[in-house]
Motif scaffolding. Sequence first.
Motif, PDB file in Angstrom:
ATOM      1  N   VAL A   1      18.315 -44.745  22.746  1.00  0.00           N
ATOM      2  CA  VAL A   1      18.327 -43.983  21.094  1.00  0.00           C
ATOM      3  C   VAL A   1      20.666 -44.394  21.173  1.00  0.00           C
ATOM      4  O   VAL A   1      20.364 -44.558  19.924  1.00  0.00           O
ATOM      5  N   THR A   2      21.101 -44.688  21.971  1.00  0.00           N
ATOM      6  CA  THR A   2      22.898 -45.151  21.899  1.00  0.00           C
ATOM      7  C   THR A   2      23.437 -46.426  20.962  1.00  0.00           C
ATOM      8  O   THR A   2      23.490 -45.560  19.927  1.00  0.00           O
ATOM      9  N   GLU A   3      22.047 -47.140  21.268  1.00  0.00           N
ATOM     10  CA  GLU A   3      22.120 -48.307  20.483  1.00  0.00           C
ATOM     11  C   GLU A   3      21.674 -48.274  19.251  1.00  0.00           C
ATOM     12  O   GLU A   3      22.367 -48.805  18.529  1.00  0.00           O
TER      13      GLU A   3
ATOM     14  N   PHE B   1      15.456 -43.517  18.420  1.00  0.00           N
ATOM     15  CA  PHE B   1      14.410 -42.561  19.370  1.00  0.00           C
ATOM     16  C   PHE B   1      14.474 -43.263  20.589  1.00  0.00           C
ATOM     17  O   PHE B   1      15.026 -44.266  20.648  1.00  0.00           O
ATOM     18  N   THR B   2      14.212 -42.887  22.215  1.00  0.00           N
ATOM     19  CA  THR B   2      14.692 -43.668  23.264  1.00  0.00           C
ATOM     20  C   THR B   2      12.786 -43.392  23.995  1.00  0.00           C
ATOM     21  O   THR B   2      12.508 -42.463  23.306  1.00  0.00           O
ATOM     22  N   GLY B   3      13.028 -44.374  25.050  1.00  0.00           N
ATOM     23  CA  GLY B   3      11.410 -44.447  25.437  1.00  0.00           C
ATOM     24  C   GLY B   3      11.319 -43.696  26.991  1.00  0.00           C
ATOM     25  O   GLY B   3      10.286 -43.496  26.723  1.00  0.00           O
TER      26      GLY B   3
ATOM     27  N   ALA C   1      16.229 -38.133  20.727  1.00  0.00           N
ATOM     28  CA  ALA C   1      16.241 -37.985  21.992  1.00  0.00           C
ATOM     29  C   ALA C   1      15.358 -37.725  22.775  1.00  0.00           C
ATOM     30  O   ALA C   1      14.361 -37.792  24.194  1.00  0.00           O
ATOM     31  N   GLN C   2      15.708 -36.137  22.299  1.00  0.00           N
ATOM     32  CA  GLN C   2      14.550 -35.449  23.840  1.00  0.00           C
ATOM     33  C   GLN C   2      13.169 -34.354  23.236  1.00  0.00           C
ATOM     34  O   GLN C   2      12.206 -33.541  24.107  1.00  0.00           O
ATOM     35  N   THR C   3      13.402 -35.104  21.437  1.00  0.00           N
ATOM     36  CA  THR C   3      12.015 -33.675  21.088  1.00  0.00           C
ATOM     37  C   THR C   3      10.508 -35.132  21.139  1.00  0.00           C
ATOM     38  O   THR C   3       8.922 -34.689  21.340  1.00  0.00           O
TER      39      THR C   3
ATOM     40  N   ASN D   1      14.492 -33.867  33.460  1.00  0.00           N
ATOM     41  CA  ASN D   1      13.976 -34.293  32.854  1.00  0.00           C
ATOM     42  C   ASN D   1      14.381 -34.411  31.754  1.00  0.00           C
ATOM     43  O   ASN D   1      13.769 -35.688  30.681  1.00  0.00           O
ATOM     44  N   GLY D   2      15.865 -34.219  32.030  1.00  0.00           N
ATOM     45  CA  GLY D   2      16.481 -34.006  30.863  1.00  0.00           C
ATOM     46  C   GLY D   2      17.383 -34.955  30.482  1.00  0.00           C
ATOM     47  O   GLY D   2      17.248 -35.855  29.402  1.00  0.00           O
ATOM     48  N   ALA D   3      17.743 -35.970  31.541  1.00  0.00           N
ATOM     49  CA  ALA D   3      18.032 -36.928  31.834  1.00  0.00           C
ATOM     50  C   ALA D   3      16.754 -38.070  31.472  1.00  0.00           C
ATOM     51  O   ALA D   3      17.218 -39.878  30.745  1.00  0.00           O
TER      52      ALA D   3
END
Length: 385
Positions: A76-78, A200-202, A180-182, A7-9
Amino acid sequence: MPIYMNNGATTWPKPECVARAMYDFLVDRGANVARGSASERDLHTLDLVFSCREELTDLLGGWRRDPRCAVFTSSVTESLNIVLKGFLRPGMTVLTSGMEHNAVLRPLRRLEERGVRLEVAPCDSEGFLPPEVFAEALDRARPDLAVLSHASNVCGTVQDLPALAALCRGAGTPLVADCAQTAGLIPLDAQGLGLAALCFTGHKGLMGPQGIGGVMFEPEFAKKVDWFVEGGTGSFSHLELHPEAMPDKFEAGTPNTPGIAGLLAALRWLRETGMDNVRAKEEATGAALLEGLLSLSGVVLYGRRRMDGRLPVFAVNFEGVDNGLLAGRLFEEFGVETRPGLHCAPLAHRTLGSWPEGSLRISPGYFTTESDVEITIRALRSILG
Ligand SMILES: Cc1ncc(COP(=O)(O)O)c(C=O)c1O
């Protein structure tokens, strides 16, 4: 059904409503945003996109709860590339930590080649950035910008973001947080913390699909960030120059509306389920897994040996065992999915002492069951002998 411990990925499975919302959008609606004739379908897409910005603004503590501060990106990279490359100019100094993901580090190394000075505040052997160490680094480097990940994607260590943000406020340094992770697991308040940008990432803790992420901008900081993609925004069509109004400034081109539909469904699911409940369940699963891992002989666990101050993301090695081969056997013989290697975070592995071999990352999620944990520990015991 595999035992999903990665799930980290990306979190998986997703709440069912996520795929359904994306399907419904594509099959029943599917209009582009702000590029139609005000038909019912057009209005539906406008409402969808605006509602998603509103949910994000509520969840992440957007400035003055203004949904225009929520910018969509693909990841989140972008988001980090937009903020870092759009703000930093040759001659400026940027401060980061020794636990960053390549999504922070690679843009910074690139910027360094273009004349930006990069300073790295060291973290301890558990991947924690002590606020006093950060304070010293701020004092020494006097950076124009600081960028820090809130929690490590390698070993789950969570930074003391309120303390670090307070130091940045005191020093007058804009702080960019890689959440990203939180996001979706730890309450966040971009305005309360005084963040310049929360990235953030979705597809992780927010439980949405891949291909959608964003930035929650502080409006004055956003004005100082240059944009590098220009084109149609569905707005200000009379202008030949790209508009600077938010969020259009950073959103040229057709956005990922199916992704936004999925993310909106996920955010509503998260609100109904309660972030506290999600976190409590993940903590309980994490505690059981941690206990099991520590009971295995020859285990080396990186990061905290207790649940406080960490996410349920565990990095381990076993004496004399190659973590890549171990991950292969876990899946082939027991159907357990993990991630070995360096996890796009070579600097973090150097900090933790797991460079260059990396580690095996085992990351349960909200849908992980007690039985999944038991099978994983049994599988490891059986392979390790
Ligand atoms: C801390 C951190 N930053 C950045 C990223 C990059 O995320 P994405 O691939 O969604 O852009 C990740 C993903 O693993 C991460 O954990």
